[in-house]
Enzyme design. Structure first.
Site, short mmCIF file in Angstrom:
data_model
loop_
_atom_site.label_atom_id
_atom_site.label_comp_id
_atom_site.label_asym_id
_atom_site.label_seq_id
_atom_site.Cartn_x
_atom_site.Cartn_y
_atom_site.Cartn_z
N ARG A 57 -2.16 18.43 2.03
CA ARG A 57 -0.65 19.01 1.98
C ARG A 57 -0.31 18.61 0.45
NH1 ARG A 57 1.40 13.71 1.15
NH2 ARG A 57 0.69 12.12 2.65
N HIS A 60 0.67 -1.21 0.01
CA HIS A 60 0.04 0.03 0.18
C HIS A 60 0.72 1.37 -0.05
CE1 HIS A 60 -3.21 -2.68 0.79
NE2 HIS A 60 -2.85 -2.93 1.83
#
Length: 625
Positions: A297, A235
């Protein structure tokens, strides 16, 4: 425009921000821990401030120290980079309360998107399609198992406060659920201080699609198109690209508009990424692409968007934080060509991708593409932080050309003695299925042995090592670390007819009179040959304690880095197969599984669950059967 900027980060992202700030005439202030005192970002900033010991929890994760440093140095603004405190709403609020400028989204937007379960509920209310799953408050084992069964297997367990693959497990059957749940909770608690999880239906052929969005304080929100980050391992993203292969204009329009809708729902300002999961079993279709989460972000992979749009996203961040409007309206943002980014990690694919630490005595990166590097030759990779040491970014007119360019760049990487994933990246980028665009998040797992298994040196590499070793015998006092003579793009030839040398547990006999060019290092009786991103180490057979019968290795499974033993999956006398799990080690807030290097039987277990171990300690011994 902001006049001075403190960068609350380290490594390549700190250097990246410094470059744009310098171009815009913005004074920069770096912060650093004791472990980073000599780091490149410290040298390159206009000023630098020590904020604490090496552990991040005592330095980069202490808001009070960072804000105090900004005020002491007269900085007007703080840029968080990514990771560390970049998505901490309390930190953002404290910066504003201190009279400083926060280069990031409003704290309310960070909170709204900070927990995956509440963010998904908010997106559903805003009309953004979300993944089917369970996001309830009842976190009991019984309720979660019941919900997983109702979703139907396979199911994805995800930490609600998570990111970067931490606290995430795929479960394919009932009997594996509780053990996977326990591992996900432990990892989430260690990484985020929160062990709450949610469940999602695991897509049949999942693709990770994300959209770069930007908002300003004047109510404008735009997208800068999509990226595909489907090439992942555990992942965690390995290679990212833009645009997404196989996405038609209609699907692109629908997904990008959904991302803008998501940003507007939380009054977003600054850089953000809206992540979607796609079921690509029938290609990329708008009705099979669902909201997954939003990263509030700048992303690690932002360079591929910069490459295909021609925009500097850090400059956009600084302009928006200064109160300016977005530099471009939506209809002026264009796609140009194809870009790919590979993440170069200090890790060893041969040991299950466990991090590798130490001094970078030899560190050479490609020169003909964009490289965002965290380190330079002579620096040290420590166990305290993320082991990503560089990003390699290729940009070409077509996807095929970009993939070829990236594969060649990865193959040119030379690092020693720290191990890297360069050869693994080169094989990924050159794989025919990847080049054809047949990617999904299972791509690497389905081809892991071919992509990650240690390669064999070519005959040319063996002959170069043999010739170089003979040269080393005649030049025993040579030191490659203090002289350019040790790194050869030089021609090797010698008088001896042949020499026996060992590499990767095998013995080779090769002529020493080869007249060929090779990149080699010679040191302490070893010859290192760089080839296709690999660093092949050749020694005299006696140095490895080998003869033909024992050339496959001694069966010692060692700790690749300091950490804590989470579990031991074998006992003395057990018969094990190559690749079978032996020990689970927790290090750098991740669980790493150490596996059997060959078929054999366990002769010794040296550790138990809970033990703290240092690097190089023998954990398990095997013998061949």
């Amino acid at each position: 425009m902001i006049g001075s900027l403190l960068i609350a980060n380290r490594g390549e992202i700190a250097r990246r921000i410094i470059r744009t700030a310098r171009r815009l005439g913005v004074r920069t202030v770096a912060v650093y821990s004791e472990a980073d005192a000599d780091a490149p970002h410290v040298r390159e900033a206009d000023e630098a401030v020590l904020i604490g010991p090496a552990p991040a929890r005592e330095s980069y994760l202490v808001p009070e120290k960072i804000i105090a440093a900004a005020k002491d140095m007269g900085a007007e603004a703080i840029h968080p980079g990514y990771g560390f405190l970049s998505e901490n709403a309390d930190f953002a609020e404290a910066i504003v309360a201190a009279g400083l400028v926060w280069v990031g989204p409003p704290p309310a937007a960070i909170r709204a998107m900070g927990l995956k379960d509440s963010a998904k509920r908010l997106m559903a209310e805003a009309g953004v399609p979300v993944t089917p799953g369970y996001m309830g408050d009842d976190q009991s084992d019984e309720r979660l198992l019941k919900e997983a069964r109702s979703i139907t297997w396979p199911v994805l367990i995800k930490a609600v406060a998570g990111g970067g693959g931490k606290g995430m497990r795929k479960v394919e059957r009932d009997e594996d659920f509780l053990s996977a749940l326990g591992a996900a909770r432990r990892e989430a608690k260690a990484a985020f201080g929160d062990d709450h999880v949610l469940l999602e239906k695991y897509a049949a052929r999942p693709r990770h699609i994300e959209v770069q969005v930007f908002g300003d304080s004047h109510g404008n929100v735009v997208h800068l198109f999509e990226r595909d980050c489907s090439l992942q391992r555990r992942h965690q993203k390995v290679i990212e690209e833009a645009p997404a292969p196989g996405m038609d204009d209609a699907t692109r329009k629908a997904v990008c508009e959904a991302a803008v809708k998501a940003a507007k729902a939380v009054n977003y300002e600054g850089a953000g990424t809206v992540e979607f999961i796609a079921d690509a079993s029938e290609g990329l279709r708008a009705d099979r692409i669902w909201f997954m989460e939003m990263n509030t972000r700048l992303q690690v992979e932002h360079p591929v968007t910069e490459a295909v749009t021609g925009q500097d996203l850090v400059e956009w961040q600084l302009r928006v934080a200064s109160g300016e409007r977005l530099p471009l309206k939506q209809d002026k943002i264009r796609l140009n060509g194809w870009a790919m980014e590979a993440r170069l990690y200090a890790e060893n694919p041969a040991t299950g991708f466990l991090p590798s630490t130490g001094a970078l005595e030899h560190f050479v990166l490609p020169q003909d593409i964009r490289v965002d590097s965290a380190v330079e030759e002579g620096d040290e990779v420590t166990p305290f932080y993320d082991p990503m040491i560089a990003k390699l970014i290729a940009h070409a007119d077509s996807r095929e050309d970009a993939a070829a360019q990236l594969a060649e760049a990865c193959a040119q990487v030379e690092v020693w003695p720290v191990k890297t994933n360069a050869a693994f990246l080169a094989r990924c980028a050159a794989h025919p299925d990847f080049v054809s665009g047949a990617v999904d998040t299972a791509f690497i797992d389905q081809r892991l042995e071919a992509l990650a298994s240690p390669a064999e040196p070519s005959q040319q590499a063996v002959e170069a090592a043999a010739a170089a070793m003979n040269v080393a015998d005649d030049r025993a006092d040579a030191s490659p670390w203090s002289s350019s003579e040790g790194l050869a793009g030089f021609r090797l030839n010698a008088a001896k007819a042949s020499v026996r040398i060992a590499c990767n547990g095998r013995i080779f006999e090769a002529p020493t009179d080869a007249d060929l060019e090779a990149d080699v290092l010679i040191a302490d009786g070893e010859v290192v040959v760089f080839e296709r991103g690999e660093a092949f180490v050749f020694t005299p057979p006696v140095a490895q304690g080998m003869d033909e019968a024992s050339a496959a290795g001694d069966g010692a499974v060692r700790s690749p880095m300091p950490g804590k033993i989470v579990s031991v999956a074998a006992q003395p006398g057990d018969a094990v197969a190559k690749g079978q799990a032996l020990v689970t080690l927790e290090a750098m807030k991740m669980e790493h599984t150490l596996t059997a290097p060959f078929d054999g039987s366990v002769t010794e277990i040296s550790v138990k669950a809970g033990d703290q171990v240092s690097e190089g300690v023998v954990l398990v011994r095997l013998e061949r059967t």
